[in-house]
Design a protein around this motif. Structure first.
Motif, short mmCIF file in Angstrom:
data_model
loop_
_atom_site.label_atom_id
_atom_site.label_comp_id
_atom_site.label_asym_id
_atom_site.label_seq_id
_atom_site.Cartn_x
_atom_site.Cartn_y
_atom_site.Cartn_z
N PHE A 100 9.92 -4.17 2.45
CA PHE A 100 10.47 -3.21 1.49
C PHE A 100 9.59 -1.96 1.39
O PHE A 100 8.39 -2.00 1.66
CB PHE A 100 10.58 -3.85 0.09
CG PHE A 100 11.55 -4.99 0.02
CD1 PHE A 100 12.87 -4.77 -0.32
CD2 PHE A 100 11.14 -6.28 0.32
CE1 PHE A 100 13.77 -5.81 -0.36
CE2 PHE A 100 12.03 -7.33 0.28
CZ PHE A 100 13.35 -7.10 -0.06
N ALA A 101 10.23 -0.88 0.97
CA ALA A 101 9.52 0.36 0.66
C ALA A 101 10.38 1.17 -0.28
O ALA A 101 11.60 0.97 -0.37
CB ALA A 101 9.23 1.15 1.93
N ASP A 102 9.77 2.10 -0.99
CA ASP A 102 10.50 3.04 -1.85
C ASP A 102 10.09 4.46 -1.50
O ASP A 102 8.95 4.71 -1.09
CB ASP A 102 10.23 2.76 -3.33
CG ASP A 102 11.03 1.56 -3.84
OD1 ASP A 102 12.10 1.28 -3.27
OD2 ASP A 102 10.58 0.91 -4.80
N VAL A 103 11.03 5.39 -1.69
CA VAL A 103 10.81 6.76 -1.23
C VAL A 103 10.00 7.61 -2.20
O VAL A 103 9.60 8.71 -1.87
CB VAL A 103 12.15 7.48 -0.92
CG1 VAL A 103 12.88 6.81 0.23
CG2 VAL A 103 13.05 7.55 -2.16
N VAL A 104 9.75 7.10 -3.41
CA VAL A 104 8.95 7.83 -4.39
C VAL A 104 7.69 7.03 -4.70
O VAL A 104 7.75 5.85 -5.03
CB VAL A 104 9.73 8.09 -5.68
CG1 VAL A 104 8.84 8.73 -6.75
CG2 VAL A 104 10.95 8.97 -5.40
N LEU A 162 7.43 15.18 -8.11
CA LEU A 162 7.24 13.84 -7.58
C LEU A 162 6.56 13.87 -6.21
O LEU A 162 6.77 14.79 -5.42
CB LEU A 162 8.59 13.12 -7.45
CG LEU A 162 9.39 12.89 -8.73
CD1 LEU A 162 10.71 12.19 -8.40
CD2 LEU A 162 8.58 12.07 -9.74
N ASP A 163 5.77 12.84 -5.94
CA ASP A 163 5.22 12.62 -4.61
C ASP A 163 6.18 11.72 -3.84
O ASP A 163 6.44 10.58 -4.26
CB ASP A 163 3.86 11.92 -4.70
CG ASP A 163 2.70 12.88 -4.61
OD1 ASP A 163 2.88 13.99 -4.07
OD2 ASP A 163 1.60 12.53 -5.08
N ASP A 164 6.71 12.23 -2.74
CA ASP A 164 7.60 11.38 -1.95
C ASP A 164 6.80 10.57 -0.94
O ASP A 164 5.62 10.82 -0.70
CB ASP A 164 8.68 12.21 -1.26
CG ASP A 164 8.17 12.98 -0.06
OD1 ASP A 164 7.95 12.36 0.98
OD2 ASP A 164 8.00 14.21 -0.18
N ASN A 165 7.48 9.59 -0.35
CA ASN A 165 6.84 8.61 0.52
C ASN A 165 7.38 8.66 1.94
O ASN A 165 7.15 7.73 2.72
CB ASN A 165 7.06 7.20 -0.06
CG ASN A 165 5.88 6.28 0.15
OD1 ASN A 165 4.78 6.72 0.44
ND2 ASN A 165 6.12 4.99 -0.01
N ILE A 194 6.48 6.10 5.16
CA ILE A 194 7.51 5.14 5.58
C ILE A 194 7.82 5.33 7.06
O ILE A 194 7.94 4.35 7.81
CB ILE A 194 8.77 5.29 4.71
CG1 ILE A 194 8.49 4.82 3.28
CG2 ILE A 194 9.94 4.52 5.31
CD1 ILE A 194 9.62 5.10 2.30
N VAL A 195 7.95 6.56 7.49
CA VAL A 195 8.21 6.83 8.91
C VAL A 195 7.08 6.29 9.77
O VAL A 195 7.32 5.63 10.79
CB VAL A 195 8.41 8.34 9.15
CG1 VAL A 195 8.38 8.66 10.64
CG2 VAL A 195 9.71 8.82 8.53
N ASP A 196 5.85 6.53 9.36
CA ASP A 196 4.71 6.04 10.13
C ASP A 196 4.72 4.52 10.21
O ASP A 196 4.45 3.94 11.28
CB ASP A 196 3.40 6.52 9.50
CG ASP A 196 3.16 8.01 9.69
OD1 ASP A 196 3.85 8.62 10.54
OD2 ASP A 196 2.30 8.56 8.97
N HIS A 239 0.87 -1.17 0.00
CA HIS A 239 0.00 0.00 0.00
C HIS A 239 0.91 1.22 0.00
O HIS A 239 1.81 1.33 0.83
CB HIS A 239 -0.92 -0.01 1.22
CG HIS A 239 -1.78 -1.23 1.29
ND1 HIS A 239 -1.40 -2.38 1.99
CD2 HIS A 239 -2.98 -1.51 0.72
CE1 HIS A 239 -2.33 -3.29 1.85
NE2 HIS A 239 -3.31 -2.80 1.08
N ARG A 240 0.71 2.08 -0.98
CA ARG A 240 1.55 3.28 -1.14
C ARG A 240 3.03 2.90 -1.26
O ARG A 240 3.89 3.52 -0.65
CB ARG A 240 1.32 4.26 0.00
CG ARG A 240 -0.07 4.87 0.02
CD ARG A 240 -0.26 5.84 1.17
NE ARG A 240 0.66 6.98 1.06
CZ ARG A 240 0.68 7.99 1.94
NH1 ARG A 240 -0.14 7.97 2.98
NH2 ARG A 240 1.52 8.98 1.78
N ALA A 241 3.30 1.86 -2.06
CA ALA A 241 4.67 1.44 -2.35
C ALA A 241 5.43 0.96 -1.11
O ALA A 241 6.65 1.00 -1.07
CB ALA A 241 5.45 2.55 -3.05
N ILE A 242 4.69 0.50 -0.10
CA ILE A 242 5.28 -0.11 1.09
C ILE A 242 4.74 -1.53 1.21
O ILE A 242 3.53 -1.73 1.18
CB ILE A 242 4.94 0.69 2.36
CG1 ILE A 242 5.43 2.14 2.25
CG2 ILE A 242 5.54 0.02 3.60
CD1 ILE A 242 4.93 3.03 3.38
#
Length: 253
Positions: A99-103, A144-147, A151-153, A19-22
């Motif tokens: 895994f997660a990505d910042v973008v 870009l929308d960052d993540n 990710i912190v949450d 969800h949301r690249a996480i």
């Protein structure tokens, strides 16, 4: 329509979902999160998982957690499906990785237009390959929308995560994102391992005839005492306690 992460909201139908690249839905409590930049949501991107194609990530992870020794040598590509997707999930479960990505993707208000195998962004910028250079430029321009917040949450609400490893060279806009994450979390480890593309990495180290084996040596031993010394500035090593707890002998790498 914006260009979203390849796995922005994705369900592999086996207990793993993003969800949301996480990768935040998994059948275990994760101990490690590996954070990259962006898995391009282009219709010609055939990646089947994070770091899915053209990298040494799964070559090395399979050697660590399935083989416990240097066996595989080639990056995973369309023509080389080793390890296969089922084995990748086995690695994730055994190693307790997520895994997660910042973008997340391009901002909804930024026009994008596909032109063959390239994307015209904001009517002015040609985005045509997977290099992070493009992300730095587009991020700096506000396209870009960052993540970072998501990710912190996720990390702060997932108390089992002890180690955070970034897989990109932290400069410019990406450094800002990395610091924004690292400054707001409290795991045991939060640092960068050398990129799994191995770009810029010397082909061989003494006694290591393959690039994958040299990169694995860097991931396991960078900055530590070893008969084959390796010290890549601004990069760290994987936690040995975590590796050993998952059946990995660091001395095999």
């Amino acid at each position: 329509m914006p260009i979203l992460h390849r796995f922005y909201n994705y369900n592999w139908e086996n207990g793993f979902e993003t969800h949301r690249a996480i990768l935040d839905t998994i059948p275990y409590e994760p101990e490690v999160i590996i954070i990259g930049t962006f898995n391009h949501g282009w219709d010609w991107n055939n990646a089947d998982f994070f770091y899915g194609r053209g990298m040494y990530m799964w070559t090395i992870m399979a050697n660590l957690f399935l083989n416990n020794g240097n066996a595989l040598t080639e990056p995973r590509t369309v023509l080389n499906d080793t390890p296969n997707l089922e084995q990748i999930f086995q690695v994730c479960q055994k190693a307790r990785i997520t895994f997660a990505d910042v973008v997340q993707g391009t901002r909804p208000n930024i026009p994008v237009e596909q032109q063959g195998r390239s994307i015209l962004v904001n009517n002015e910028y040609i985005w045509e390959d997977y290099k992070d250079t493009h992300l730095k430029i587009m991020g700096r321009n506000g396209w870009l929308d960052d993540n970072a917040d998501a990710i912190v949450d996720y990390i702060n609400s997932t108390k089992s995560i002890k180690h955070v490893y970034f897989t990109f060279k932290p400069t410019g806009w990406l450094l800002t994102l990395k610091n924004s994450i690292a400054d707001r979390i409290a795991p045991t480890t939060a640092c960068s391992i050398f990129t799994p593309t191995a770009n810029g990495f010397r082909a061989n180290l003494p006694a290591y005839p393959h690039r994958a084996w040299s990169l694995a040596h860097c991931w396991v031993w960078n900055g530590l005492h070893h008969a084959v010394p390796i010290n890549k500035p601004n990069f760290c090593h994987l936690d040995h306690g975590w590796l050993v707890s998952k059946g990995v002998n660091p001395n095999n790498f």
